[in-house]
Write a protein that holds these residues in place. Structure first.
Motif, short mmCIF file in Angstrom:
data_model
loop_
_atom_site.label_atom_id
_atom_site.label_comp_id
_atom_site.label_asym_id
_atom_site.label_seq_id
_atom_site.Cartn_x
_atom_site.Cartn_y
_atom_site.Cartn_z
N ALA A 22 -9.59 9.83 -12.72
CA ALA A 22 -9.44 9.99 -11.26
C ALA A 22 -8.00 9.76 -10.83
N LEU A 23 -7.38 8.72 -11.36
CA LEU A 23 -6.00 8.41 -11.00
C LEU A 23 -5.03 9.45 -11.54
N ARG A 24 -5.33 9.99 -12.73
CA ARG A 24 -4.43 10.99 -13.33
C ARG A 24 -4.43 12.28 -12.52
N VAL A 25 -5.59 12.77 -12.13
CA VAL A 25 -5.62 14.02 -11.38
C VAL A 25 -5.10 13.80 -9.96
N ALA A 26 -5.24 12.57 -9.45
CA ALA A 26 -4.72 12.26 -8.12
C ALA A 26 -3.20 12.37 -8.06
N GLN A 27 -2.55 12.16 -9.19
CA GLN A 27 -1.09 12.27 -9.22
C GLN A 27 -0.63 13.68 -8.84
N ASP A 28 -1.47 14.68 -9.07
CA ASP A 28 -1.16 16.05 -8.70
C ASP A 28 -1.50 16.35 -7.24
N GLY A 29 -2.19 15.41 -6.59
CA GLY A 29 -2.66 15.68 -5.24
C GLY A 29 -4.03 16.33 -5.21
N ALA A 30 -4.84 16.05 -6.22
CA ALA A 30 -6.19 16.60 -6.28
C ALA A 30 -7.11 15.90 -5.28
N ASN A 31 -8.20 16.57 -4.94
CA ASN A 31 -9.28 15.96 -4.18
C ASN A 31 -10.24 15.35 -5.20
N VAL A 32 -10.45 14.06 -5.13
CA VAL A 32 -11.23 13.38 -6.17
C VAL A 32 -12.51 12.82 -5.57
N VAL A 33 -13.64 13.24 -6.14
CA VAL A 33 -14.94 12.71 -5.75
C VAL A 33 -15.31 11.61 -6.73
N ILE A 34 -15.34 10.38 -6.24
CA ILE A 34 -15.68 9.24 -7.09
C ILE A 34 -17.18 9.01 -6.96
N ALA A 35 -17.92 9.50 -7.95
CA ALA A 35 -19.38 9.48 -7.90
C ALA A 35 -19.91 8.47 -8.90
N ALA A 36 -20.41 7.36 -8.41
CA ALA A 36 -20.91 6.30 -9.28
C ALA A 36 -21.89 5.43 -8.50
N LYS A 37 -22.53 4.50 -9.21
CA LYS A 37 -23.53 3.64 -8.56
C LYS A 37 -22.92 2.43 -7.87
N ILE A 49 -16.74 2.34 -6.21
CA ILE A 49 -16.32 3.67 -5.76
C ILE A 49 -15.26 3.55 -4.66
N TYR A 50 -15.31 2.48 -3.89
CA TYR A 50 -14.37 2.33 -2.77
C TYR A 50 -13.01 1.82 -3.24
N THR A 51 -12.98 0.94 -4.22
CA THR A 51 -11.68 0.48 -4.71
C THR A 51 -10.93 1.62 -5.39
N GLU A 55 -7.27 3.55 -4.52
CA GLU A 55 -6.22 3.77 -5.52
C GLU A 55 -5.82 5.24 -5.57
N VAL A 56 -6.81 6.11 -5.49
CA VAL A 56 -6.53 7.55 -5.50
C VAL A 56 -5.65 7.94 -4.33
N GLU A 57 -5.99 7.46 -3.16
CA GLU A 57 -5.23 7.81 -1.96
C GLU A 57 -3.84 7.20 -1.97
N ALA A 58 -3.71 6.04 -2.61
CA ALA A 58 -2.40 5.37 -2.66
C ALA A 58 -1.38 6.14 -3.48
N GLY A 61 -3.54 11.38 -3.85
CA GLY A 61 -4.74 12.21 -3.89
C GLY A 61 -5.58 12.02 -2.64
N LYS A 62 -6.59 12.87 -2.49
CA LYS A 62 -7.58 12.69 -1.43
C LYS A 62 -8.88 12.24 -2.10
N ALA A 63 -9.57 11.30 -1.49
CA ALA A 63 -10.74 10.71 -2.15
C ALA A 63 -11.98 10.81 -1.27
N LEU A 64 -13.11 10.96 -1.96
CA LEU A 64 -14.42 10.88 -1.32
C LEU A 64 -15.29 10.04 -2.24
N ALA A 65 -15.69 8.86 -1.76
CA ALA A 65 -16.54 7.96 -2.54
C ALA A 65 -18.00 8.24 -2.18
N ILE A 66 -18.80 8.55 -3.20
CA ILE A 66 -20.22 8.81 -2.99
C ILE A 66 -21.03 7.99 -3.99
#
Length: 275
Positions: A22-37, A49-51, A55-58, A61-66
Motif C-alpha cells: 500500500a505504501l509503495r503504490v502510494a508513492q506514485d499517487g495511487a488510490n489505495v483501498v485498504i481492505a482488512a478486518k 485500516i485507519y492507521t 500513512e498512505v495519504e501522508a 496517495g489517496k486512501a479508502l479504508a474499508i
C-alpha cells in the motif's frame, strides 16, 4: 510507468506485506483501498485500516479504508462497489490476506482448515470475481496473488499438507484465471518471497522474532509487486514469481538493504522455495 491515479484494492492491508505494498503504490499517487478486518490496532500486531490510510495519504496517495471479511462474498462485493464508486473504478486487486497453521492432518482442527481455505484459496476466487466487472473497464488491469510456486516436493506436504493445499490453491487459480481472463486483457500473477519476511506470521507461526535475524523486510515484496503492477498489456502474466526473480529482471543486483537486521546469519529460505 507510474501507478498515479490507479486504484489498487489490497486485502489484508492493515499490516505486514499488504501495508508495505500500500505504501509503495502510494508513492506514485495511487488510490489505495485498504481492505482488512482490523479497525483497531492489535496490542501485539499493531496496525489498522485507519492507521495505514493515514500513512498512505501522508506520502501522497489517496486512501479508502474499508473493513472487509474476505470470507463473506456479499461483504466483498459491497466493498468492491464502494471502492469503484469512490475512485471511479478498480485497476488492480492484490489478494494478500492469509491464514496459516503449520500442522499435519492428524492434529489439525477441521475448523482451522476451513478458515485457511476460506481466507487463502476461496478469497482469491471471491475477490477476483467481485472485481471483474471493474477490471474489465481498466486500461491495464492486474490481479496479484500472494502465493507460492507449485513445488510438489513431498516435504511441503509431509508435515503441513492442509496449509500447503490452501496456498497452492491460490497459485492454481492464478494459472487458471490467467487463461480465463486473457481476452479481457487482465494480467494475473502470483508473488512469493525467496526468504522469510519479518512479519507477524513468522513471529507467531514459524518460530518467533528470533528468526528475524535471518529474514528480509516486507519492502522487498512491495518493490517486487510494484515491478509487476507497472508492466503493461500482459507483458508479465501467468507467472508464479519469486521476489528476487522479478527484481533481478528489473535490474536489482544488491539485496543487502532488504535485510531486517545487520547480521551474519544466513537468510532462511521460505516455505515452498527450492534451495
Amino acid at each position: 510507468m507510474s501507478l498515479q491515479g490507479k486504484t489498487v484494492f489490497i486485502t489484508g492491508a492493515s499490516r505486514g506485506i499488504g501495508r508495505e505494498i500500500a505504501l509503495r503504490v502510494a508513492q506514485d499517487g495511487a488510490n489505495v483501498v485498504i481492505a482488512a478486518k482490523s479497525t483497531e490496532e492489535h496490542p501485539k500486531l499493531g496496525g489498522s485500516i485507519y492507521t495505514v490510510a493515514k500513512e498512505v495519504e501522508a506520502i501522497g496517495g489517496k486512501a479508502l479504508a474499508i473493513q472487509v471479511d474476505v470470507r463473506d462474498q456479499n461483504n466483498v462485493a459491497q466493498a468492491m462497489k464502494q471502492a469503484a464508486e469512490h475512485f471511479g473504478g478498480i485497476d488492480i486487486v492484490i489478494n494478500n490476506a492469509g491464514a496459516i497453521k503449520l500442522s499435519g492432518v492428524e492434529m489439525l482442527d477441521p475448523n482451522r482448515f476451513d478458515l485457511m481455505y476460506q481466507i487463502n484459496t476461496r478469497a482469491v476466487l471471491v475477490c477476483s470475481q467481485a472485481a471483474l466487472p471493474y477490471l474489465k473497464k481498466s486500461e491495464n488491469p492486474h490481479i496479484l496473488n500472494l502465493s507460492p510456486p507449485l513445488n510438489l516436493d513431498e516435504k511441503w506436504f509431509a508435515s503441513y499438507a492442509p496449509y500447503t493445499i490452501t496456498k497452492y490453491g491460490m497459485s492454481m487459480l492464478t494459472v487458471g484465471m490467467n487463461q480465463e481472463f486473457a481476452h479481457y486483457g487482465i494480467s494475473v500473477n502470483s508473488l512469493w518471497p525467496r526468504t522469510i519476511i519479518s512479519t507477524a506470521a513468522v513471529e507467531f507461526s514459524l518460530g518467533g522474532k528470533a528468526l528475524f535475524s535471518r529474514a528480509r523486510k516486507p519492502n522487498i515484496m512491495a518493490d517486487a509487486a510494484y515491478q509487476i503492477l507497472i508492466s503493461q498489456q500482459r507483458s508479465i502474466t501467468g507467472r508464479l514469481m519469486i521476489d528476487e526473480e522479478i527484481l533481478r529482471e528489473s535490474g536489482v543486483c544488491d539485496f543487502s538493504n532488504y535485510r531486517y537486521a545487520d547480521s551474519e546469519d544466513e537468510l532462511m529460505v521460505d516455505l515452498f522455495v527450492a534451495e
